[in-house]
Design a protein around this motif. Structure first.
Motif, PDB file in Angstrom:
ATOM      1  N   THR A 109       0.883  -1.256   0.110  1.00  6.78           N
ATOM      2  CA  THR A 109      -0.147  -0.105   0.043  1.00  6.78           C
ATOM      3  C   THR A 109       0.804   1.381  -0.032  1.00  6.78           C
ATOM      4  O   THR A 109       0.454   2.353  -0.772  1.00  6.78           O
ATOM      5  N   ILE A 110       1.952   1.167   0.891  1.00  4.02           N
ATOM      6  CA  ILE A 110       2.726   2.398   0.884  1.00  4.02           C
ATOM      7  C   ILE A 110       3.501   2.697  -0.585  1.00  4.02           C
ATOM      8  O   ILE A 110       3.441   3.803  -0.829  1.00  4.02           O
ATOM      9  N   PHE A 111       3.829   1.499  -1.213  1.00  2.00           N
ATOM     10  CA  PHE A 111       4.665   1.750  -2.428  1.00  2.00           C
ATOM     11  C   PHE A 111       3.694   2.066  -3.704  1.00  2.00           C
ATOM     12  O   PHE A 111       3.950   2.910  -4.597  1.00  2.00           O
ATOM     13  N   GLY A 112       2.517   1.552  -3.545  1.00  2.00           N
ATOM     14  CA  GLY A 112       1.324   1.903  -4.593  1.00  2.00           C
ATOM     15  C   GLY A 112       0.992   3.362  -4.383  1.00  2.00           C
ATOM     16  O   GLY A 112       0.645   3.775  -5.316  1.00  2.00           O
ATOM     17  N   LEU A 113       0.713   3.846  -3.143  1.00  2.00           N
ATOM     18  CA  LEU A 113       0.524   5.398  -3.146  1.00  2.00           C
ATOM     19  C   LEU A 113       1.612   5.878  -3.411  1.00  2.00           C
ATOM     20  O   LEU A 113       1.330   7.267  -3.958  1.00  2.00           O
ATOM     21  N   ILE A 114       2.896   5.615  -3.086  1.00  2.00           N
ATOM     22  CA  ILE A 114       3.925   6.744  -3.692  1.00  2.00           C
ATOM     23  C   ILE A 114       3.938   6.477  -5.247  1.00  2.00           C
ATOM     24  O   ILE A 114       4.114   7.654  -5.810  1.00  2.00           O
ATOM     25  N   ALA A 115       3.814   5.281  -5.723  1.00  2.00           N
ATOM     26  CA  ALA A 115       3.688   5.299  -7.420  1.00  2.00           C
ATOM     27  C   ALA A 115       2.739   6.110  -7.776  1.00  2.00           C
ATOM     28  O   ALA A 115       2.742   6.651  -9.131  1.00  2.00           O
ATOM     29  N   GLY A 116       1.361   5.972  -7.346  1.00  2.00           N
ATOM     30  CA  GLY A 116       0.262   6.714  -7.658  1.00  2.00           C
ATOM     31  C   GLY A 116       0.199   8.181  -7.506  1.00  2.00           C
ATOM     32  O   GLY A 116      -0.598   8.994  -8.214  1.00  2.00           O
ATOM     33  N   LEU A 117       0.898   8.663  -6.561  1.00  2.00           N
ATOM     34  CA  LEU A 117       0.883  10.170  -6.335  1.00  2.00           C
ATOM     35  C   LEU A 117       2.079  11.032  -6.552  1.00  2.00           C
ATOM     36  O   LEU A 117       2.082  12.282  -6.517  1.00  2.00           O
ATOM     37  N   SER A 118       3.333  10.266  -7.031  1.00  2.00           N
ATOM     38  CA  SER A 118       4.479  10.955  -7.096  1.00  2.00           C
ATOM     39  C   SER A 118       4.538  11.306  -8.740  1.00  2.00           C
ATOM     40  O   SER A 118       3.588  10.952  -9.562  1.00  2.00           O
ATOM     41  N   VAL A 169       1.117  -3.446  -4.862  1.00  2.00           N
ATOM     42  CA  VAL A 169       1.550  -2.452  -5.343  1.00  2.00           C
ATOM     43  C   VAL A 169       0.758  -1.814  -6.642  1.00  2.00           C
ATOM     44  O   VAL A 169       0.345  -0.834  -6.771  1.00  2.00           O
ATOM     45  N   ARG A 170       0.791  -2.777  -7.573  1.00  2.00           N
ATOM     46  CA  ARG A 170      -0.115  -2.373  -8.805  1.00  2.00           C
ATOM     47  C   ARG A 170      -1.220  -2.196  -8.594  1.00  2.00           C
ATOM     48  O   ARG A 170      -1.932  -1.320  -9.195  1.00  2.00           O
ATOM     49  N   VAL A 171      -2.160  -2.890  -7.736  1.00  2.00           N
ATOM     50  CA  VAL A 171      -3.498  -2.697  -7.303  1.00  2.00           C
ATOM     51  C   VAL A 171      -3.581  -1.532  -6.723  1.00  2.00           C
ATOM     52  O   VAL A 171      -4.656  -0.366  -7.138  1.00  2.00           O
ATOM     53  N   VAL A 172      -2.618  -0.975  -5.616  1.00  2.00           N
ATOM     54  CA  VAL A 172      -3.236   0.345  -5.144  1.00  2.00           C
ATOM     55  C   VAL A 172      -2.775   1.414  -6.015  1.00  2.00           C
ATOM     56  O   VAL A 172      -3.462   2.460  -5.929  1.00  2.00           O
ATOM     57  N   ARG A 173      -1.859   1.586  -6.897  1.00  2.00           N
ATOM     58  CA  ARG A 173      -1.518   2.376  -7.698  1.00  2.00           C
ATOM     59  C   ARG A 173      -2.484   2.663  -8.798  1.00  2.00           C
ATOM     60  O   ARG A 173      -2.824   3.767  -8.887  1.00  2.00           O
ATOM     61  N   GLY A 174      -2.886   1.588  -9.271  1.00  2.00           N
ATOM     62  CA  GLY A 174      -4.217   1.601 -10.322  1.00  2.00           C
ATOM     63  C   GLY A 174      -5.227   2.198  -9.826  1.00  2.00           C
ATOM     64  O   GLY A 174      -6.019   3.396 -10.094  1.00  2.00           O
ATOM     65  N   GLU A 175      -5.767   1.930  -8.319  1.00  2.00           N
ATOM     66  CA  GLU A 175      -6.969   2.429  -7.649  1.00  2.00           C
ATOM     67  C   GLU A 175      -6.630   3.921  -7.058  1.00  2.00           C
ATOM     68  O   GLU A 175      -7.342   4.634  -7.353  1.00  2.00           O
ATOM     69  N   THR A 176      -5.513   4.469  -6.611  1.00  2.00           N
ATOM     70  CA  THR A 176      -4.932   5.619  -6.455  1.00  2.00           C
ATOM     71  C   THR A 176      -5.239   6.564  -7.629  1.00  2.00           C
ATOM     72  O   THR A 176      -5.364   7.775  -7.575  1.00  2.00           O
ATOM     73  N   LEU A 177      -4.433   6.200  -8.907  1.00  2.00           N
ATOM     74  CA  LEU A 177      -4.631   6.807 -10.203  1.00  2.00           C
ATOM     75  C   LEU A 177      -6.172   7.204 -10.534  1.00  2.00           C
ATOM     76  O   LEU A 177      -6.587   8.291 -10.712  1.00  2.00           O
ATOM     77  N   ARG A 178      -6.879   6.159 -10.120  1.00  2.00           N
ATOM     78  CA  ARG A 178      -8.228   6.280 -10.678  1.00  2.00           C
ATOM     79  C   ARG A 178      -8.946   7.341  -9.530  1.00  2.00           C
ATOM     80  O   ARG A 178     -10.025   8.094 -10.022  1.00  2.00           O
ATOM     81  N   VAL A 179      -8.849   7.079  -8.201  1.00  2.00           N
ATOM     82  CA  VAL A 179      -9.539   7.924  -7.389  1.00  2.00           C
ATOM     83  C   VAL A 179      -8.932   9.372  -7.606  1.00  2.00           C
ATOM     84  O   VAL A 179      -9.694  10.347  -7.144  1.00  2.00           O
ATOM     85  N   ARG A 180      -7.841   9.427  -7.884  1.00  2.00           N
ATOM     86  CA  ARG A 180      -7.135  10.867  -7.789  1.00  2.00           C
ATOM     87  C   ARG A 180      -7.802  11.656  -8.763  1.00  2.00           C
ATOM     88  O   ARG A 180      -7.949  12.933  -8.547  1.00  2.00           O
TER      89      ARG A 180
END
Length: 290
Positions: A109-118, A169-180
């Motif tokens: 989750t931490i790295f997924g958020l980093i990948a999605g928000l950075s 990481v992949r799942v959280v990044r994808g969801e972060t980009l969608r929600v963002r």
């Protein structure tokens, strides 16, 4: 014309009734899986409530005794009670499964958020590292880590947890980009909410919600992987009761005492089925299908 309308009404009623029975069966199956999971958790936390036998006590006079009075699931190759060892073995197996999923969930989750928000550079580096980890099958990567750092329950838990990080990481990044890019995130920023409040109140809960389903389903897989490592002698050291090691010890005595291997294998199977069914049911509820 009226006859056709009546026939359609009868067919629709039958269809509704059939869907009702299917839903009832699904609900009963979900309830049964929940009860099985609660029973396993109870065995892991308070095994003495389920058995008064000592899982380490061996009786040479009862080597590979079949199921019967005093030993409902029989005894193993040195006369230990199989039922007691399954009950006490739930602790090692579930600690490994829950611990591995927790490691994968938190770090992924931490790295997924980093990948999605950075920015693009950090996101690209994170994804490339994730791809390297995902290139190895989870069990193979776990075995490699154990070969480098040694066996044991703690090391096996960490190894399986690390092996499962890339998927989270992949799942959280994808969801972060969608929600963002959602309108309510933009509206929150327009209302003057700070970045930290938007992240904690809106983005994080919505981005992590699907991961809870994955973690529930993955719990059975992590426990199964832990049993596989113990089967190979890389998990809990003997004589600690653990489902995978019980299977490993009993594999040479299948023709003499099938129960010593079948019942631990059945415990693993029931646990995996229960977590998978509950995870799928949770997924259906989150998607509005249940």
């Amino acid at each position: 014309m009226s006859g056709g309308v009546v026939a359609e009404a009868v067919t629709a009623r039958q269809h509704v009734r059939w869907r009702g029975w299917v839903r009832l069966a699904a609900d009963l199956g979900t309830l049964l899986c929940a009860l099985v999971l609660v029973l396993f958790v109870l065995a892991a936390l308070w095994p003495q409530l389920l058995t008064g036998q000592d899982p380490l006590a061996a009786d040479r006079a009862l080597i590979l005794a079949p199921p019967g009075p005093g030993h409902p699931l029989g005894t193993d190759e040195i006369g230990r009670d199989v039922y007691a060892r399954i009950v006490f073995g739930a602790r090692s197996s579930l600690v490994l499964g829950f611990g591995a999923v927790l490691i994968s969930l938190v770090i992924g989750t931490i790295f997924g958020l980093i990948a999605g928000l950075s920015n693009r550079a950090i996101s690209t580096v994170t994804l490339r590292l994730t791809d390297i980890g995902a290139a190895f099958p989870e069990l193979v990567l776990a075995i490699l880590i154990l070969a480098l750092f040694g066996g044991g329950l703690a090391t096996a838990t960490i190894a399986i947890g690390i092996a499962g990080i890339p998927y989270y990481v992949r799942v959280v990044r994808g969801e972060t980009l969608r929600v963002r890019s959602s309108t309510y995130i933009e509206a929150s920023r327009g209302m003057g909410l700070g970045r930290a409040r938007v992240l904690g109140r809106h983005l994080l809960p919505n981005a992590v919600r699907p991961v809870v389903v994955i973690a529930t389903i993955g719990l059975g897989g992590a426990t199964l992987a832990g049993a596989a490592l113990s089967f190979l002698g890389l998990g809990s050291p003997p004589p600690t009761p653990e489902w995978g090691s019980m299977l490993s010890n009993a594999r040479n005595f299948l023709t003499l005492g099938w129960w010593a291997a079948v019942f631990p294998g059945l415990a693993i199977t029931l646990f995996v089925i229960s977590t998978t069914v509950l995870g799928r049911r949770l997924q259906a509820r989150l998607e509005g299908r249940g």
